[in-house]
Design a protein around this motif. Structure first.
Motif, PDB file in Angstrom:
ATOM      1  N   MET A 134       0.846  -1.181   0.000  1.00  0.00           N
ATOM      2  CA  MET A 134       0.000   0.000   0.000  1.00  0.00           C
ATOM      3  C   MET A 134       0.880   1.229   0.000  1.00  0.00           C
ATOM      4  O   MET A 134       1.879   1.260   0.668  1.00  0.00           O
ATOM      5  N   SER A 135       0.423   2.242  -0.713  1.00  0.00           N
ATOM      6  CA  SER A 135       1.173   3.477  -0.605  1.00  0.00           C
ATOM      7  C   SER A 135       0.285   4.705  -0.777  1.00  0.00           C
ATOM      8  O   SER A 135       0.312   5.583   0.062  1.00  0.00           O
ATOM      9  N   PHE A 136      -0.498   4.800  -1.834  1.00  0.00           N
ATOM     10  CA  PHE A 136      -1.363   5.959  -2.015  1.00  0.00           C
ATOM     11  C   PHE A 136      -2.742   5.508  -2.484  1.00  0.00           C
ATOM     12  O   PHE A 136      -2.858   4.691  -3.389  1.00  0.00           O
ATOM     13  N   PHE A 137      -3.764   6.069  -1.850  1.00  0.00           N
ATOM     14  CA  PHE A 137      -5.151   5.780  -2.208  1.00  0.00           C
ATOM     15  C   PHE A 137      -5.825   7.095  -2.541  1.00  0.00           C
ATOM     16  O   PHE A 137      -5.751   8.042  -1.759  1.00  0.00           O
TER      17      PHE A 137
ATOM     18  N   GLU B  95      -1.185  13.139   9.619  1.00  0.00           N
ATOM     19  CA  GLU B  95      -0.693  14.447   9.197  1.00  0.00           C
ATOM     20  C   GLU B  95      -1.454  14.851   7.944  1.00  0.00           C
ATOM     21  O   GLU B  95      -1.996  13.994   7.238  1.00  0.00           O
ATOM     22  N   LEU B  96      -1.499  16.135   7.667  1.00  0.00           N
ATOM     23  CA  LEU B  96      -2.099  16.638   6.436  1.00  0.00           C
ATOM     24  C   LEU B  96      -1.016  17.219   5.547  1.00  0.00           C
ATOM     25  O   LEU B  96      -0.121  17.923   6.023  1.00  0.00           O
TER      26      LEU B  96
ATOM     27  N   LEU C 133      -0.527   8.929   6.758  1.00  0.00           N
ATOM     28  CA  LEU C 133      -0.521   8.071   7.943  1.00  0.00           C
ATOM     29  C   LEU C 133       0.895   7.564   8.164  1.00  0.00           C
ATOM     30  O   LEU C 133       1.586   7.180   7.211  1.00  0.00           O
ATOM     31  N   LYS C 134       1.324   7.566   9.433  1.00  0.00           N
ATOM     32  CA  LYS C 134       2.660   7.069   9.801  1.00  0.00           C
ATOM     33  C   LYS C 134       2.527   6.255  11.083  1.00  0.00           C
ATOM     34  O   LYS C 134       1.561   6.397  11.815  1.00  0.00           O
ATOM     35  N   GLY C 135       3.530   5.421  11.329  1.00  0.00           N
ATOM     36  CA  GLY C 135       3.544   4.637  12.553  1.00  0.00           C
ATOM     37  C   GLY C 135       3.357   3.160  12.280  1.00  0.00           C
ATOM     38  O   GLY C 135       3.760   2.657  11.240  1.00  0.00           O
ATOM     39  N   THR C 136       2.688   2.490  13.214  1.00  0.00           N
ATOM     40  CA  THR C 136       2.482   1.045  13.111  1.00  0.00           C
ATOM     41  C   THR C 136       1.000   0.712  13.226  1.00  0.00           C
ATOM     42  O   THR C 136       0.328   1.184  14.142  1.00  0.00           O
ATOM     43  N   ALA C 137       0.521  -0.100  12.292  1.00  0.00           N
ATOM     44  CA  ALA C 137      -0.841  -0.636  12.355  1.00  0.00           C
ATOM     45  C   ALA C 137      -0.735  -2.062  12.870  1.00  0.00           C
ATOM     46  O   ALA C 137       0.183  -2.789  12.489  1.00  0.00           O
TER      47      ALA C 137
ATOM     48  N   ASP D   6       2.933   5.226   3.000  1.00  0.00           N
ATOM     49  CA  ASP D   6       4.319   4.758   2.879  1.00  0.00           C
ATOM     50  C   ASP D   6       5.018   4.656   4.225  1.00  0.00           C
ATOM     51  O   ASP D   6       5.884   3.815   4.408  1.00  0.00           O
ATOM     52  N   GLY D   7       4.643   5.508   5.172  1.00  0.00           N
ATOM     53  CA  GLY D   7       5.297   5.525   6.470  1.00  0.00           C
ATOM     54  C   GLY D   7       4.663   4.630   7.510  1.00  0.00           C
ATOM     55  O   GLY D   7       4.912   4.796   8.701  1.00  0.00           O
TER      56      GLY D   7
END
Length: 148
Positions: free
Chosen positions: A1-4, A45-46, A53-57, A82-83
């Motif tokens: 996944m990267s951009f939707f 973040e915007l 979106l960043k971090g861990t899911a 990406d993050g």
């Protein structure tokens, strides 16, 4: 996944905001966390009209639901992931953009095959808690379509 990508002019307003121009990252994060998806390790973040979106899911499902929750907001054109690291990888779902006249039954028939309309509950469950009722979908909204 990267951009939707999402339709910027279609979507749910964030409660309490008068217009899409007032959207901020803190309100998006608050809205996301209110779903109870265990998104505490994700940051929002915007970047213009895109959410980053960043971090861990915790898993693939949580990431996909987070993407849909923030992306299906009025004024959001895309979501970048990406993050984001996924702690417990799983099969990615496909995404479907609701068209005028669609119902979850029709979407199930289209995605799973003729005679599989009764599987609409799989789609509904895959999109809860974002969806509150199976009849409350709108054109332009994106939905998760998991494999059967």
């Amino acid at each position: 996944m990267s951009f939707f990508s999402f339709i910027k002019d279609v979507g749910e307003k964030i409660l309490g905001l008068a217009s899409a121009a007032e959207i901020n990252a803190a309100d998006l994060k608050k809205d996301l966390d209110a779903l109870g998806l265990d998104t505490k390790d994700l940051t929002v973040e915007l970047d213009g009209d895109n959410v980053v979106l960043k971090g861990t899911a915790k898993d693939q499902e949580t990431l996909e639901k987070a993407v849909l929750e923030v992306g299906n907001k009025l004024g959001i054109a895309g979501v970048k992931t990406d993050g984001v690291k996924v702690a417990s990888a799983g099969e990615e779902s496909r995404f479907y953009e609701v068209k005028k006249g669609d119902t979850l039954w029709k979407i199930a028939e289209e995605c799973y095959g003729k005679g599989k309309g009764a599987q609409y509950n799989v789609i509904f469950e895959a999109n809860t808690p974002m969806l509150k009722h199976p009849d409350k979908i709108f054109p332009g909204q994106k939905l998760r379509i998991p494999a059967l």
